[in-house]
Scaffold this active site. Structure first.
Site, PDB file in Angstrom:
ATOM      1  CG  MET A 261      -1.925  -1.135   1.214  1.00  0.00           C
ATOM      2  SD  MET A 261      -2.891  -1.209  -0.317  1.00  0.00           S
ATOM      3  CE  MET A 261      -3.525  -2.872  -0.180  1.00  0.00           C
ATOM      4  CB  CYS A 262       4.441   1.987   0.204  1.00  0.00           C
ATOM      5  SG  CYS A 262       4.676   1.847   1.966  1.00  0.00           S
ATOM      6  CG  HIS A 263       1.120   6.513  -2.328  1.00  0.00           C
ATOM      7  ND1 HIS A 263       0.655   6.355  -1.048  1.00  0.00           N
ATOM      8  CD2 HIS A 263       0.041   6.714  -3.113  1.00  0.00           C
ATOM      9  CE1 HIS A 263      -0.655   6.469  -1.045  1.00  0.00           C
ATOM     10  NE2 HIS A 263      -1.063   6.690  -2.290  1.00  0.00           N
TER      11      HIS A 263
ATOM     12  CB  ILE B 263       7.031   2.706   4.889  1.00  0.00           C
ATOM     13  CG1 ILE B 263       5.715   2.858   5.659  1.00  0.00           C
ATOM     14  CG2 ILE B 263       7.274   1.243   4.546  1.00  0.00           C
ATOM     15  CD1 ILE B 263       5.700   2.223   7.045  1.00  0.00           C
TER      16      ILE B 263
ATOM     17  CG  ASP C 179      23.680 -12.175   3.455  1.00  0.00           C
ATOM     18  OD1 ASP C 179      23.452 -13.406   3.459  1.00  0.00           O
ATOM     19  OD2 ASP C 179      24.267 -11.599   2.517  1.00  0.00           O
TER      20      ASP C 179
END
Length: 166
Positions: A75-77, A112, A127
């Site tokens: 839902m992020c633009h 976000i 990692d």
């Protein structure tokens, strides 16, 4: 109760319409940390991790993640970022702290993007060092500050309860 903005009239998820929002400068600052064995941090400092310069790679990974947020979070633009800066500090023993600052001049915020940059940078550290330390712990990832936009200025206060306010 305030109407939820991420649901349509069929009660299904939707991307919020930001068409009518004003373009403003927006900044988000996010942080998080990774705890490792002291020997792991020492090897990072000495450049003795076989995969390369851990913090340099993690920095680039965090920047790349911020730029790809809308591809990963449904839902992020798609936001044109005007700046992404990643910093690392450590306590000299076993904790590396990552801080990401993300900026835009757009109609919606970059919280976000900042949080994803931090998570990705920390996961990259994991990692690159997992061959010698699989017990690393990523924690305390949160938004530190948000500037701009309709909801105004936010500063994280770890003294305030984070319980849901229904």
């Amino acid at each position: 109760m305030e109407k939820l903005t991420h649901f349509n009239d069929q009660n299904r998820s939707k991307m919020v319409d930001v068409t009518d929002k004003k373009v403003t400068s927006r900044t988000a600052l996010a942080t998080g940390e990774i705890k490792m064995h002291p020997e792991t941090l020492q090897r990072i400092h000495e450049g003795k991790i076989k995969k390369g310069d851990v913090l340099a790679v993690a920095q680039v990974a965090g920047i790349m993640a911020a730029k790809q947020t809308s591809s990963l979070i449904p839902m992020c633009h798609l936001i044109p970022l005007t700046g992404v800066d990643i910093h690392f500090e450590d306590d000299g023993e076993s904790i590396v702290t990552c801080t990401a600052q993300v900026k835009t001049k757009h109609v919606t915020g970059v919280e976000i993007e900042g949080l994803l940059a931090v998570q990705t940078a920390l996961l990259t550290i994991y990692d690159m060092c997992k061959a010698i330390d699989r017990g690393m712990i990523i924690s305390n990832v949160h938004l530190v500050e948000k500037i701009g936009g309709k909801s105004g200025h936010f500063i994280f206060d770890d003294q305030v309860s984070h319980e849901s306010q229904d």
